[in-house]
Design an enzyme around this catalytic site. Structure first.
Site, PDB file in Angstrom:
ATOM      1  N   ARG A  57      -0.688 -29.020  13.336  1.00 60.56           N
ATOM      2  CA  ARG A  57      -0.599 -27.720  12.688  1.00 60.56           C
ATOM      3  C   ARG A  57      -0.472 -26.646  13.759  1.00 60.56           C
ATOM      4  O   ARG A  57      -0.651 -26.896  14.936  1.00 60.56           O
ATOM      5  CB  ARG A  57      -1.819 -27.450  11.807  1.00 60.56           C
ATOM      6  CG  ARG A  57      -3.136 -27.723  12.501  1.00 60.56           C
ATOM      7  CD  ARG A  57      -4.221 -26.794  12.070  1.00 60.56           C
ATOM      8  NE  ARG A  57      -3.916 -25.406  12.377  1.00 60.56           N
ATOM      9  CZ  ARG A  57      -4.026 -24.859  13.591  1.00 60.56           C
ATOM     10  NH1 ARG A  57      -4.388 -25.605  14.643  1.00 60.56           N
ATOM     11  NH2 ARG A  57      -3.747 -23.594  13.787  1.00 60.56           N
ATOM     12  N   GLY A  58      -0.148 -25.440  13.289  1.00 63.56           N
ATOM     13  CA  GLY A  58       0.214 -24.370  14.193  1.00 63.56           C
ATOM     14  C   GLY A  58       1.730 -24.316  14.243  1.00 63.56           C
ATOM     15  O   GLY A  58       2.378 -25.346  14.461  1.00 63.56           O
ATOM     16  N   ALA A  59       2.305 -23.137  14.004  1.00 66.39           N
ATOM     17  CA  ALA A  59       3.756 -23.034  13.877  1.00 66.39           C
ATOM     18  C   ALA A  59       4.515 -23.652  15.067  1.00 66.39           C
ATOM     19  O   ALA A  59       5.426 -24.465  14.872  1.00 66.39           O
ATOM     20  CB  ALA A  59       4.154 -21.572  13.686  1.00 66.39           C
ATOM     21  N   ASP A 248       2.748 -17.552  10.911  1.00 67.39           N
ATOM     22  CA  ASP A 248       3.658 -18.629  10.559  1.00 67.39           C
ATOM     23  C   ASP A 248       5.069 -18.127  10.267  1.00 67.39           C
ATOM     24  O   ASP A 248       6.026 -18.880  10.375  1.00 67.39           O
ATOM     25  CB  ASP A 248       3.117 -19.396   9.346  1.00 67.39           C
ATOM     26  CG  ASP A 248       1.944 -20.268   9.718  1.00 67.39           C
ATOM     27  OD1 ASP A 248       2.159 -21.463   9.952  1.00 67.39           O
ATOM     28  OD2 ASP A 248       0.818 -19.761   9.800  1.00 67.39           O
ATOM     29  N   ASN A 258       0.429 -15.339   7.527  1.00 68.84           N
ATOM     30  CA  ASN A 258      -0.476 -16.130   8.359  1.00 68.84           C
ATOM     31  C   ASN A 258      -1.520 -16.764   7.442  1.00 68.84           C
ATOM     32  O   ASN A 258      -1.508 -16.599   6.228  1.00 68.84           O
ATOM     33  CB  ASN A 258      -1.138 -15.251   9.426  1.00 68.84           C
ATOM     34  CG  ASN A 258      -1.848 -16.062  10.488  1.00 68.84           C
ATOM     35  OD1 ASN A 258      -1.300 -17.025  11.018  1.00 68.84           O
ATOM     36  ND2 ASN A 258      -3.079 -15.706  10.812  1.00 68.84           N
ATOM     37  N   LYS A 259      -2.418 -17.516   8.024  1.00 70.71           N
ATOM     38  CA  LYS A 259      -3.436 -18.229   7.261  1.00 70.71           C
ATOM     39  C   LYS A 259      -4.150 -17.307   6.283  1.00 70.71           C
ATOM     40  O   LYS A 259      -4.427 -16.158   6.593  1.00 70.71           O
ATOM     41  CB  LYS A 259      -4.444 -18.872   8.221  1.00 70.71           C
ATOM     42  CG  LYS A 259      -5.455 -19.774   7.559  1.00 70.71           C
ATOM     43  CD  LYS A 259      -4.786 -20.875   6.732  1.00 70.71           C
ATOM     44  CE  LYS A 259      -3.874 -21.750   7.582  1.00 70.71           C
ATOM     45  NZ  LYS A 259      -3.148 -22.754   6.778  1.00 70.71           N
TER      46      LYS A 259
END
Length: 358
Positions: A57-59, A248, A258-259
């Site tokens: 995970r993480g763009a 993201d 974003n989250k």
């Protein structure tokens, strides 16, 4: 830079290609902080699951995984012509692209791999495969350089001793190395800035608690974990001088997805007159998307709220749950967007366009 390289957490590679094992090696982030396990992925189905389930995970890390996945997906192809190989590639591209619809880096990496494949159309099939491997490696190496540049630009906006609030995880394990929103933390750590970082736990998947707090603690950074609903009081008490978050997807007008919970943090920061910075690689900025309302918001399983993280369910059986993975922070709440090409300020439709023209 040598001091920065000594920071323990930054040497963790969350995504890499192991040519001897013919596999993609990823750090399973769903097991942190209790277990550090690396998975060997050889099948596209396993990579799809790893991306969808947030094992990777993480763009930027998702983009790196997609690049390597596109290569591995056709590496053992029996195709003898470009046309046949391209047909197989498109199936891999479309399949991996369905794993996380919001993360623009996923599609950016797949599009880049497709463009490289087309560039090599007049080469032999084996040469095309080698070119795709080279392109995937470039994506990873370039991300290291991008994160370092973002870190340097962001650090220029911060002062020693500041309290920094962050949300979710935009650190080294979300990228090739260094991170985006956490890169200036590591740079500052090496230069003696003595930041005091407050990490939102980031419900419901707790990436701040499980990942950010873990990697910062591993690196010796002064980090304090707080519940998401504590962000306002730490701001009011004067503990926070800046907010740093990743993203993201950024729309052309500066709206940033974003989250989930990020937009609430931005609203509070605006109220307390605290600068709110979004750290965004250019690969995360989608100039074809005019505004945040155009960004697709992924809905995830209800059990992530009701039962996943508990020994026993913590909600009534059968209760409905709403679980959007992201929210969109309005560009008017964002002080600046920090890229590898520099710092963009409002109006973002102008400054972001300038970044792409550099």
């Amino acid at each position: 830079m040598e001091k920065f390289m000594e920071v323990g957490a930054t040497v963790i590679q969350s995504v890499r290609l192991d040519e001897e094992k013919d596999a993609l090696i990823i750090l399973d982030q769903t097991l942190l902080p209790n277990e550090k396990r690396f998975l060997e992925i050889k099948k596209m189905e396993d990579l799809w699951e790893a991306i969808h389930s947030l094992r990777v995970r993480g763009a930027p890390a998702i983009g790196i995984a997609a690049g390597y996945g596109a290569y591995l997906g056709i590496k053992d192809s029996a195709a003898t012509t470009f046309a046949d190989l391209y047909e197989e590639f498109k199936k891999v591209r479309d399949y991996l692209g369905s794993s996380r619809p919001t993360a623009v880096n996923l599609f950016w990496a797949l599009d880049r791999m497709e463009a490289r494949l087309k560039e090599e159309a007049d080469q032999s099939v084996e040469s095309i495969k080698d070119a795709l491997k080279s392109e995937a490696e470039k994506i990873r190496m370039e991300d290291e350089q991008v994160c370092e540049a973002i870190g340097n630009y962001a650090l220029s906006l911060l002062e020693p001793g500041w309290g920094i609030l962050t949300h979710c995880n935009a650190g080294t394990i979300a990228t090739a190395k260094y991170g985006t929103a956490l890169a200036p933390i590591y740079l500052g750590q090496a230069e003696g800035y003595d930041f005091k970082v407050y990490a939102d736990e980031t419900r419901p998947l707790l990436q701040g608690a499980r990942l950010t707090a873990w990697e910062l603690k591993e690196a010796g950074v002064d980090v304090t974990l707080i519940c998401d609903n504590m962000a306002s009081i730490v701001m009011k008490e004067g503990r926070i001088q800046a907010v740093l978050v990743g993203c993201d997807r950024v729309a052309a007008n500066g709206d940033a997805a974003n989250k989930i919970g990020t937009s609430g943090v931005a609203i509070m920061a605006k109220h307390y007159q605290i600068p709110f910075y979004v750290c965004a690689p250019l690969s995360t900025i989608d100039m074809t998307c005019s505004a945040g309302e155009k960004i697709h918001i992924e809905l995830r399983s209800e059990e992530e709220i009701t039962s996943k993280w508990y020994e026993k369910p913590m909600a009534p059986a059968g209760v409905k749950a709403y679980n959007p993975c992201f929210d969109v922070t309005d560009h008017e709440l964002i002080t600046a967007i920090i890229t590898e090409k520099g710092i963009a300020y409002p109006p973002y439709h102008e400054s972001l366009s300038t970044m792409f023209n550099k």
